[in-house]
Design a protein around this motif. Structure first.
Motif, PDB file in Angstrom:
ATOM      1  N   GLY A 188       0.793  -1.225   0.000  1.00  0.00           N
ATOM      2  CA  GLY A 188       0.000   0.000   0.000  1.00  0.00           C
ATOM      3  C   GLY A 188       0.818   1.263   0.000  1.00  0.00           C
ATOM      4  O   GLY A 188       0.502   2.210  -0.713  1.00  0.00           O
ATOM      5  N   ASN A 189       1.897   1.309   0.798  1.00  0.00           N
ATOM      6  CA  ASN A 189       2.716   2.523   0.841  1.00  0.00           C
ATOM      7  C   ASN A 189       3.391   2.780  -0.493  1.00  0.00           C
ATOM      8  O   ASN A 189       3.525   3.920  -0.923  1.00  0.00           O
ATOM      9  CB  ASN A 189       3.743   2.438   1.971  1.00  0.00           C
ATOM     10  CG  ASN A 189       3.122   2.749   3.316  1.00  0.00           C
ATOM     11  OD1 ASN A 189       2.131   3.454   3.396  1.00  0.00           O
ATOM     12  ND2 ASN A 189       3.695   2.217   4.373  1.00  0.00           N
ATOM     13  N   GLU A 190       3.817   1.734  -1.164  1.00  0.00           N
ATOM     14  CA  GLU A 190       4.419   1.889  -2.492  1.00  0.00           C
ATOM     15  C   GLU A 190       3.381   2.413  -3.485  1.00  0.00           C
ATOM     16  O   GLU A 190       3.665   3.298  -4.297  1.00  0.00           O
ATOM     17  CB  GLU A 190       4.967   0.544  -2.951  1.00  0.00           C
ATOM     18  CG  GLU A 190       5.642   0.582  -4.296  1.00  0.00           C
ATOM     19  CD  GLU A 190       6.123  -0.792  -4.728  1.00  0.00           C
ATOM     20  OE1 GLU A 190       6.287  -0.968  -5.941  1.00  0.00           O
ATOM     21  OE2 GLU A 190       6.332  -1.675  -3.877  1.00  0.00           O
ATOM     22  N   LEU A 191       2.160   1.884  -3.423  1.00  0.00           N
ATOM     23  CA  LEU A 191       1.088   2.357  -4.309  1.00  0.00           C
ATOM     24  C   LEU A 191       0.776   3.828  -4.044  1.00  0.00           C
ATOM     25  O   LEU A 191       0.579   4.609  -4.984  1.00  0.00           O
ATOM     26  CB  LEU A 191      -0.163   1.504  -4.130  1.00  0.00           C
ATOM     27  CG  LEU A 191      -0.067   0.057  -4.602  1.00  0.00           C
ATOM     28  CD1 LEU A 191      -1.251  -0.754  -4.084  1.00  0.00           C
ATOM     29  CD2 LEU A 191       0.016  -0.018  -6.109  1.00  0.00           C
ATOM     30  N   LEU A 192       0.731   4.205  -2.772  1.00  0.00           N
ATOM     31  CA  LEU A 192       0.489   5.612  -2.426  1.00  0.00           C
ATOM     32  C   LEU A 192       1.594   6.505  -2.976  1.00  0.00           C
ATOM     33  O   LEU A 192       1.322   7.518  -3.615  1.00  0.00           O
ATOM     34  CB  LEU A 192       0.406   5.788  -0.911  1.00  0.00           C
ATOM     35  CG  LEU A 192      -0.884   5.408  -0.225  1.00  0.00           C
ATOM     36  CD1 LEU A 192      -0.737   5.544   1.284  1.00  0.00           C
ATOM     37  CD2 LEU A 192      -2.032   6.257  -0.727  1.00  0.00           C
ATOM     38  N   ARG A 193       2.830   6.141  -2.706  1.00  0.00           N
ATOM     39  CA  ARG A 193       3.967   6.942  -3.172  1.00  0.00           C
ATOM     40  C   ARG A 193       3.915   7.131  -4.682  1.00  0.00           C
ATOM     41  O   ARG A 193       4.068   8.243  -5.189  1.00  0.00           O
ATOM     42  CB  ARG A 193       5.276   6.277  -2.763  1.00  0.00           C
ATOM     43  CG  ARG A 193       6.509   7.059  -3.229  1.00  0.00           C
ATOM     44  CD  ARG A 193       7.779   6.279  -3.046  1.00  0.00           C
ATOM     45  NE  ARG A 193       7.701   5.066  -3.853  1.00  0.00           N
ATOM     46  CZ  ARG A 193       8.485   4.016  -3.702  1.00  0.00           C
ATOM     47  NH1 ARG A 193       9.404   4.006  -2.768  1.00  0.00           N
ATOM     48  NH2 ARG A 193       8.378   2.970  -4.473  1.00  0.00           N
ATOM     49  N   ASN A 194       3.668   6.055  -5.415  1.00  0.00           N
ATOM     50  CA  ASN A 194       3.635   6.133  -6.874  1.00  0.00           C
ATOM     51  C   ASN A 194       2.494   7.015  -7.372  1.00  0.00           C
ATOM     52  O   ASN A 194       2.675   7.818  -8.290  1.00  0.00           O
ATOM     53  CB  ASN A 194       3.535   4.740  -7.482  1.00  0.00           C
ATOM     54  CG  ASN A 194       4.777   3.911  -7.238  1.00  0.00           C
ATOM     55  OD1 ASN A 194       5.834   4.422  -6.860  1.00  0.00           O
ATOM     56  ND2 ASN A 194       4.660   2.615  -7.430  1.00  0.00           N
ATOM     57  N   ALA A 195       1.321   6.887  -6.775  1.00  0.00           N
ATOM     58  CA  ALA A 195       0.160   7.679  -7.207  1.00  0.00           C
ATOM     59  C   ALA A 195       0.378   9.164  -6.925  1.00  0.00           C
ATOM     60  O   ALA A 195       0.114  10.011  -7.784  1.00  0.00           O
ATOM     61  CB  ALA A 195      -1.112   7.188  -6.525  1.00  0.00           C
ATOM     62  N   PHE A 196       0.859   9.505  -5.731  1.00  0.00           N
ATOM     63  CA  PHE A 196       1.085  10.908  -5.396  1.00  0.00           C
ATOM     64  C   PHE A 196       2.218  11.497  -6.236  1.00  0.00           C
ATOM     65  O   PHE A 196       2.140  12.646  -6.667  1.00  0.00           O
ATOM     66  CB  PHE A 196       1.344  11.081  -3.897  1.00  0.00           C
ATOM     67  CG  PHE A 196       0.079  11.108  -3.074  1.00  0.00           C
ATOM     68  CD1 PHE A 196      -0.444  12.312  -2.631  1.00  0.00           C
ATOM     69  CD2 PHE A 196      -0.596   9.940  -2.758  1.00  0.00           C
ATOM     70  CE1 PHE A 196      -1.611  12.351  -1.879  1.00  0.00           C
ATOM     71  CE2 PHE A 196      -1.760   9.966  -2.010  1.00  0.00           C
ATOM     72  CZ  PHE A 196      -2.268  11.168  -1.572  1.00  0.00           C
ATOM     73  N   ASN A 197       3.276  10.696  -6.484  1.00  0.00           N
ATOM     74  CA  ASN A 197       4.357  11.173  -7.350  1.00  0.00           C
ATOM     75  C   ASN A 197       3.843  11.484  -8.747  1.00  0.00           C
ATOM     76  O   ASN A 197       4.179  12.523  -9.324  1.00  0.00           O
ATOM     77  CB  ASN A 197       5.493  10.149  -7.429  1.00  0.00           C
ATOM     78  CG  ASN A 197       6.388  10.154  -6.210  1.00  0.00           C
ATOM     79  OD1 ASN A 197       6.337  11.068  -5.394  1.00  0.00           O
ATOM     80  ND2 ASN A 197       7.201   9.125  -6.086  1.00  0.00           N
ATOM     81  N   ALA A 198       3.051  10.590  -9.307  1.00  0.00           N
ATOM     82  CA  ALA A 198       2.500  10.811 -10.652  1.00  0.00           C
ATOM     83  C   ALA A 198       1.605  12.038 -10.672  1.00  0.00           C
ATOM     84  O   ALA A 198       1.672  12.855 -11.592  1.00  0.00           O
ATOM     85  CB  ALA A 198       1.736   9.573 -11.116  1.00  0.00           C
ATOM     86  N   CYS A 199       0.802  12.195  -9.644  1.00  0.00           N
ATOM     87  CA  CYS A 199      -0.104  13.345  -9.556  1.00  0.00           C
ATOM     88  C   CYS A 199       0.696  14.652  -9.569  1.00  0.00           C
ATOM     89  O   CYS A 199       0.352  15.584 -10.304  1.00  0.00           O
ATOM     90  CB  CYS A 199      -0.941  13.228  -8.296  1.00  0.00           C
ATOM     91  SG  CYS A 199      -2.066  14.601  -8.018  1.00  0.00           S
ATOM     92  N   HIS A 200       1.758  14.719  -8.786  1.00  0.00           N
ATOM     93  CA  HIS A 200       2.532  15.954  -8.671  1.00  0.00           C
ATOM     94  C   HIS A 200       3.530  16.156  -9.803  1.00  0.00           C
ATOM     95  O   HIS A 200       4.132  17.218  -9.905  1.00  0.00           O
ATOM     96  CB  HIS A 200       3.218  16.022  -7.311  1.00  0.00           C
ATOM     97  CG  HIS A 200       2.240  16.168  -6.196  1.00  0.00           C
ATOM     98  ND1 HIS A 200       1.376  17.229  -6.106  1.00  0.00           N
ATOM     99  CD2 HIS A 200       1.954  15.360  -5.142  1.00  0.00           C
ATOM    100  CE1 HIS A 200       0.603  17.080  -5.040  1.00  0.00           C
ATOM    101  NE2 HIS A 200       0.942  15.962  -4.444  1.00  0.00           N
TER     102      HIS A 200
END
Length: 190
Positions: free
Chosen positions: A65-77
């Motif tokens: 989950g933390n990896e998925l969060l990091r990737n999604a927020f990175n892509a968003c920003h």
């Protein structure tokens, strides 16, 4: 219905490095890691599952989950919103596997910068320090999710005309349209 597993707070459909959709599930009753949905602002504060010492933030967390969060927020920003899958938020609603759908979420919030919407927080337990993510999402103003859109997502194409308008606006232009509290009805005495 969404094609994800039925256990854990964080579930996804597709490959871990490129999920088609992500399901967040919370009981909203963990006192140490208090997830919170503010219906006045449409903001969700969500803590991931790295809730005990001894596990690294990204590589050992259950269901990644933390990896998925990091990737999604990175892509968003990074203005790569096309790489951010839709997040479906559910609340545990009773016994066993009963859940209630609370909304369609996207990473971030209007009033938070990229250094504020996904934060690694420190906690101590039995003298050991460890980190977990605190993520802020916006619940989009999407009163209806069509089955046809879910089918589109499952086939790897979330950006279709079947997608909710608020999702398309966020995906195309980064416009956040939060789901605000339902209107109240004023009662008058006669």
């Amino acid at each position: 219905m969404l094609g994800v597993s039925n256990q854990g707070g964080f579930r996804y459909l597709g490959r871990r490095d490129a999920p088609h959709l992500i399901v967040l599930t919370s009981s909203f009753n963990d006192r140490d890691w208090p997830d919170h949905l503010d219906r006045e602002t449409g903001l969700l504060r969500y803590f991931e599952d790295n809730k005990q010492p001894g596990r690294l933030l990204h590589v050992e967390c259950p269901r990644f989950g933390n990896e998925l969060l990091r990737n999604a927020f990175n892509a968003c920003h990074s203005n790569c919103r096309e790489a951010v899958p839709p997040f479906f938020l559910f609340r545990n609603a009773g016994t066993f596997r009963e859940v209630q759908f609370l909304g369609l979420a996207v990473p971030g919030a209007i009033n938070l910068s990229s250094s504020e919407d996904l934060v690694a927080v420190w906690k101590s337990s039995d003298g050991d320090r460890f980190q977990n993510y605190k993520a802020t999402f916006t619940i989009l103003d999407s009163p209806e999710i069509k089955r046809s859109w879910i089918n589109d997502i499952k086939s790897g194409n979330p950006f279709t005309l079947n997608a909710p308008t608020a999702w398309r606006h966020w995906r195309e232009d980064g416009i956040l349209s939060p789901l605000l509290a339902e209107p109240t009805v004023e009662h008058r005495s006669k």
